[in-house]
Motif scaffolding. Structure first.
Motif, short mmCIF file in Angstrom:
data_model
loop_
_atom_site.label_atom_id
_atom_site.label_comp_id
_atom_site.label_asym_id
_atom_site.label_seq_id
_atom_site.Cartn_x
_atom_site.Cartn_y
_atom_site.Cartn_z
N LEU A 47 0.85 -1.20 0.00
CA LEU A 47 0.00 0.00 0.00
C LEU A 47 0.88 1.24 0.00
O LEU A 47 1.73 1.42 0.88
CB LEU A 47 -0.90 0.01 1.24
CG LEU A 47 -1.82 -1.21 1.44
CD1 LEU A 47 -2.62 -1.04 2.70
CD2 LEU A 47 -2.74 -1.37 0.23
N THR A 48 0.69 2.09 -1.00
CA THR A 48 1.39 3.38 -1.03
C THR A 48 0.46 4.54 -0.68
O THR A 48 0.93 5.66 -0.50
CB THR A 48 2.00 3.61 -2.43
OG1 THR A 48 0.96 3.52 -3.41
CG2 THR A 48 3.07 2.57 -2.73
N ASP A 49 -0.84 4.27 -0.64
CA ASP A 49 -1.82 5.27 -0.21
C ASP A 49 -2.42 4.77 1.10
O ASP A 49 -3.45 4.10 1.13
CB ASP A 49 -2.90 5.45 -1.28
CG ASP A 49 -3.85 6.60 -0.93
OD1 ASP A 49 -3.54 7.35 0.03
OD2 ASP A 49 -4.91 6.71 -1.59
N VAL A 50 -1.73 5.09 2.21
CA VAL A 50 -2.08 4.54 3.52
C VAL A 50 -3.20 5.38 4.13
O VAL A 50 -3.12 6.62 4.15
CB VAL A 50 -0.86 4.54 4.46
CG1 VAL A 50 -1.22 3.90 5.80
CG2 VAL A 50 0.30 3.80 3.81
N GLN A 78 -5.38 7.46 6.76
CA GLN A 78 -4.89 8.33 7.82
C GLN A 78 -5.00 7.68 9.19
O GLN A 78 -4.17 7.90 10.07
CB GLN A 78 -5.67 9.66 7.82
CG GLN A 78 -5.42 10.53 6.62
CD GLN A 78 -4.01 11.09 6.61
OE1 GLN A 78 -3.41 11.31 7.65
NE2 GLN A 78 -3.47 11.28 5.41
N TYR A 108 -4.92 4.44 9.89
CA TYR A 108 -4.42 3.06 9.99
C TYR A 108 -3.28 2.96 10.99
O TYR A 108 -3.31 2.15 11.92
CB TYR A 108 -3.98 2.58 8.60
CG TYR A 108 -3.47 1.16 8.63
CD1 TYR A 108 -4.34 0.08 8.81
CD2 TYR A 108 -2.11 0.89 8.49
CE1 TYR A 108 -3.88 -1.21 8.86
CE2 TYR A 108 -1.64 -0.40 8.54
CZ TYR A 108 -2.53 -1.46 8.72
OH TYR A 108 -2.06 -2.74 8.77
N ASN A 125 2.11 10.30 9.22
CA ASN A 125 1.49 9.21 8.50
C ASN A 125 2.53 8.58 7.58
O ASN A 125 3.25 9.29 6.87
CB ASN A 125 0.31 9.74 7.68
CG ASN A 125 -0.65 8.62 7.29
OD1 ASN A 125 -1.00 7.79 8.11
ND2 ASN A 125 -1.07 8.62 6.03
N SER A 163 4.36 6.44 4.41
CA SER A 163 4.17 6.51 2.97
C SER A 163 3.86 5.15 2.37
O SER A 163 3.32 5.08 1.26
CB SER A 163 5.43 7.07 2.30
OG SER A 163 5.71 8.35 2.80
N CYS A 164 4.22 4.08 3.11
CA CYS A 164 4.06 2.76 2.51
C CYS A 164 3.83 1.73 3.61
O CYS A 164 4.42 1.83 4.69
CB CYS A 164 5.30 2.41 1.69
SG CYS A 164 5.19 0.82 0.83
N VAL A 165 2.97 0.73 3.33
CA VAL A 165 2.72 -0.40 4.22
C VAL A 165 2.86 -1.67 3.38
O VAL A 165 2.22 -1.80 2.32
CB VAL A 165 1.34 -0.34 4.88
CG1 VAL A 165 1.08 -1.62 5.69
CG2 VAL A 165 1.22 0.88 5.78
N GLU A 217 4.14 -7.51 8.79
CA GLU A 217 3.70 -6.16 8.40
C GLU A 217 4.86 -5.19 8.63
O GLU A 217 5.43 -5.15 9.72
CB GLU A 217 2.48 -5.73 9.21
CG GLU A 217 2.00 -4.33 8.80
CD GLU A 217 0.93 -3.79 9.73
OE1 GLU A 217 -0.04 -3.22 9.24
OE2 GLU A 217 1.08 -3.95 10.96
N VAL A 250 6.05 -1.00 8.08
CA VAL A 250 5.57 0.37 7.82
C VAL A 250 6.79 1.25 7.62
O VAL A 250 7.75 1.18 8.39
CB VAL A 250 4.73 0.89 9.01
CG1 VAL A 250 4.23 2.29 8.72
CG2 VAL A 250 3.56 -0.05 9.27
#
Length: 727
Positions: free
Chosen positions: A476-479, A481, A483, A494, A496-498, A514, A516
């Motif tokens: 995910l690059t659009d995390v 807010q 999460y 916030n 940038s990547c998950v 996971e 982050v």
């Protein structure tokens, strides 16, 4: 024919030769003025030294008057003292220094011959006056020396000559001391007048006496003669002090002061003259240097203009063209034709034009090769990064192969650091209950506190549950807010990547990783983590299998050990019972060993035997208690009985006074209780207790058997204990 320089080095040599010539001129002028300045400076220093020596001589003269003139040591040494010696040394130095100044080469230019002669004459006169002063001081004397000694002798004779006039004599001596201390002629005149009145009074007495009183007349005349002698010596001393000077401005002292003042004045004039000449010389040197520097400046400007026009300008043009070529501009070789000089710079421009043409072709070839080399280097770096990563994590597996929590934390922490992430966590499937499968957070690194308060994640619950259900990697690059947030000293941010990677082996899901980060994970990093997840899955499966095996082995070992212990206890008790019956039959045949028989009976009827004093402090314990309940020998002695025995104390302990009481018949009633071993484990027992009084001493006896140990019936125990109490 016009002269031209076609070589750059010839131009540079000509410029440097000109500069060296002017530098030589400056050096010669500098040497001349420096030599003159040093001569004037040396003369100024000599004049200052002469002034300092003159002041030093004056100080020695003053110290001589203040200390040596009133020192007995000076008169004992017959006019020799430290101040006189120092004075003579400095006077000799002054004489030599004046001679040295007179020989100075600059003296004729300054026209100060008269001043030097006057200074020499003044010092000669000063020495003559000072020698006269020292002789007069020595002649005057002090205390037991010189005129003062003679005057004191005459004064003592006066005191002896007429004791009736002691008051007048004391007044004379007081005027004498006042004069010597204050150097005031008023006190001298008072002494003269008083002595004169005393002598007149004595002569009047002589005139009134008859000629028959010759002895008294002789005594009075002797007193008058002594008074005349005393007054004569005093007058000489007064005259010497007047010549020396009653004040600094009178007599010899005044002459010495005036001479020193004249010397100071002449030296000051001489110093000012030399200083003025020195300043004039400095000003003259500054003007000459200024002129030379101006000429040098104009010459340097001319040389600089020449070099700029003939050398620097073509070189600057060549430099600009070179920079343009380096910046990537094309078709710059035409600008090189602007350099038309015939020297080395022109040759360099033409050669550079040819070089540029060849270089442009070579650069294009090099760019193509560099692109291929860069691609290869990048792949090699990625391969090396993966290899080093696998080596690091293999070391973690070797060190933590038997502990899932430790392995999970070390892998998670190292993975966050190695990939440059900010946070990370590892979730492992909990399969303890096949009907309730869920993932639990086994390890995390840098998670905020509110993240995963509930460590349970069900299938399809959130991103973690979704990745578990789908079994695919999620990047995910659009995390969102809400999460996760990354907390630092600057606050919360916030990411940038998950990255969420399933941990599975042969399609068997084991867990989820996971990560982050503020940066977006690269393709080779994601591939590395996916490959690593397979190794992680194998490790987790191995550890879980090992833990299940350990639990099964522990259960089996515990059950086997309990069975062995029960069997051993039964065998031991059976052997003890047989042994006791055999020994009991033997002891019954010997009445003298009655006490040993009772003890043996008790030890065989009851495994545990405990004796306390009247305060229920343990005094004796049999070996069975030590061995059975893991206590060291002697460890229970001195401890309270409740550290070992636990029972229903309502009938045994007075709760108000915190002490034991026996409210039932001694050795008649059994109660249930527990014995506590050293590890805190409780063993159920049947206990019998009683109170014995031996003389004035009270003791309590506690007997017990464990519930699962074979023992005799309570009735036979009661009969045996009753016999023991009666004895």
């Amino acid at each position: 024919m016009r002269f031209t320089l076609k070589k750059v080095r010839h131009k540079i040599l000509l410029a440097f030769a000109t500069l060296i010539l002017f530098t030589g001129v400056i050096v010669v002028i500098s040497q001349y003025y420096m030599r003159k300045s040093n001569e004037y400076q040396s003369l100024k220093t000599q004049i200052k030294d002469l002034l300092n020596l003159s002041l030093t001589v004056q100080n020695h003269q003053k110290n001589f008057l203040l200390t040596d003139a009133k020192s007995i040591t000076y008169y004992k040494q017959k006019g020799q003292s430290k101040n006189l010696s120092e004075y003579n040394k400095n006077a000799l130095k002054i004489k030599k220094l004046i001679t040295k100044i007179e020989k100075a080469p600059l003296l004729n230019q300054l026209n100060v011959d008269k001043s030097l002669k006057k200074i020499r004459s003044s010092h000669t006169k000063y020495n003559r006056w000072f020698n006269d002063l020292s002789l007069k001081i020595q002649y005057k004397g002090f205390k037991d020396y010189g005129l003062i000694n003679k005057m004191r002798i005459a004064a003592h004779q006066l005191e002896k000559a007429d004791s009736l006039r002691q008051f007048d004599i004391n007044k004379l001596r007081r005027h004498e001391k006042d004069f010597l201390l204050r150097k005031d002629l008023v006190y001298a005149n008072k002494l003269y007048n008083l002595n004169r009145s005393i002598k007149q009074s004595l002569r009047s007495q002589i005139d009134t006496l008859a000629k028959t009183a010759s002895a008294q007349i002789n005594r009075l005349e002797a007193y008058i003669n002594t008074a005349n002698t005393y007054e004569r010596y005093f007058a000489k001393i007064v005259n010497i002090d007047i010549k020396i000077g009653l004040t600094e401005n009178e007599g010899i002292r005044g002459e010495l002061k005036n001479i020193i003042a004249d010397i100071k004045l002449e030296l000051s004039i001489l110093h000012d003259t030399v200083n003025e000449r020195t300043n004039n010389l400095i000003w003259q040197a500054a003007m000459v240097f200024l002129i030379v520097i101006i000429v040098m400046l104009f010459l340097s400007l001319a040389v600089a203009w020449y070099f700029t026009h003939s050398i620097s300008s073509p070189i600057e043009l060549l430099s600009r063209i070179t920079k343009s070529i380096a910046d990537g501009l094309q078709n710059q070789e035409d600008r090189l034709d602007g350099v038309q000089t015939e020297d080395e710079v022109g040759n360099l421009a033409r050669n550079f034009k040819n070089l540029y043409t060849q270089l442009r072709q070579t650069i294009q070839i090099t760019k193509d090769e560099n692109a291929k080399l860069k691609e290869f280097s990048q792949k090699e770096a990625e391969r090396r990064w993966e290899t080093e990563g696998f080596a690091i994590f293999n070391e973690i597996y070797r060190n933590h192969f038997n502990n899932l929590e430790e392995q999970a934390f070390e892998v998670t922490a190292q993975l966050v650091k190695y990939t440059g992430s900010s946070q990370g966590g590892m979730f492992v499937i909990n399969d303890d209950n096949d009907e309730d499968l869920y993932m639990e957070l086994k390890a995390c690194y840098a998670y905020e506190r509110n993240k995963f308060k509930n460590k349970r994640v069900d299938l399809g619950d959130g991103l973690i549950g979704t990745a578990w259900r789908e079994g695919d990697t999620m990047l995910l690059t659009d995390v969102p807010q809400s999460y996760v947030h990354i907390t630092s000293g600057l606050g919360k941010s916030n990411p940038s990547c998950v990255l969420i990677v399933p941990v599975k082996s042969d399609d068997a899901m084991v867990g989820i990783i996971e990560l982050v980060s503020f940066k977006v994970f690269k393709t080779h990093e994601v591939t590395f983590i996916e490959r690593l997840s397979q190794r992680i899955a194998s490790g987790i499966i191995a550890i879980k299998a090992s833990e299940r095996n350990k639990k099964l082995l522990a259960i089996l070992e515990s059950e086997a050990q309990d069975a062995q212990e029960r069997e051993a206890n039964l065998r031991k008790e059976l052997q003890n019972s047989k042994y006791w019956v055999h020994k009991f039959e033997q002891k019954l045949n010997n009445i003298s060993d009655e006490l040993m028989i009772y003890r043996t009976v008790i030890n065989r009827l009851y495994a545990g035997l405990l004796i306390t004093n009247e305060k229920f402090i343990i005094t004796k314990v049999n070996n069975y208690i030590y061995q059975r309940f893991n206590y060291k020998r002697g460890e229970l002695i001195g401890e309270s009985v409740d550290i070992l025995i636990e029972t229903d104390y309502k009938n045994v302990i007075d709760l108000r006074e915190k002490r034991f009481k026996v409210s039932y018949r001694s050795f008649q009633e059994q109660v249930s209780g527990e014995v506590i071993d050293k590890r805190g484990k409780n063993y159920p027992v049947k206990m019998l207790s009683g109170k014995l009084e031996i003389d004035t001493k009270i003791i309590y006896i506690f007997l017990f058997n464990e519930d699962d140990v074979v023992h005799l019936s309570p009735s036979s125990v009661s009969d045996a204990n009753q016999g023991l109490i009666l004895s």
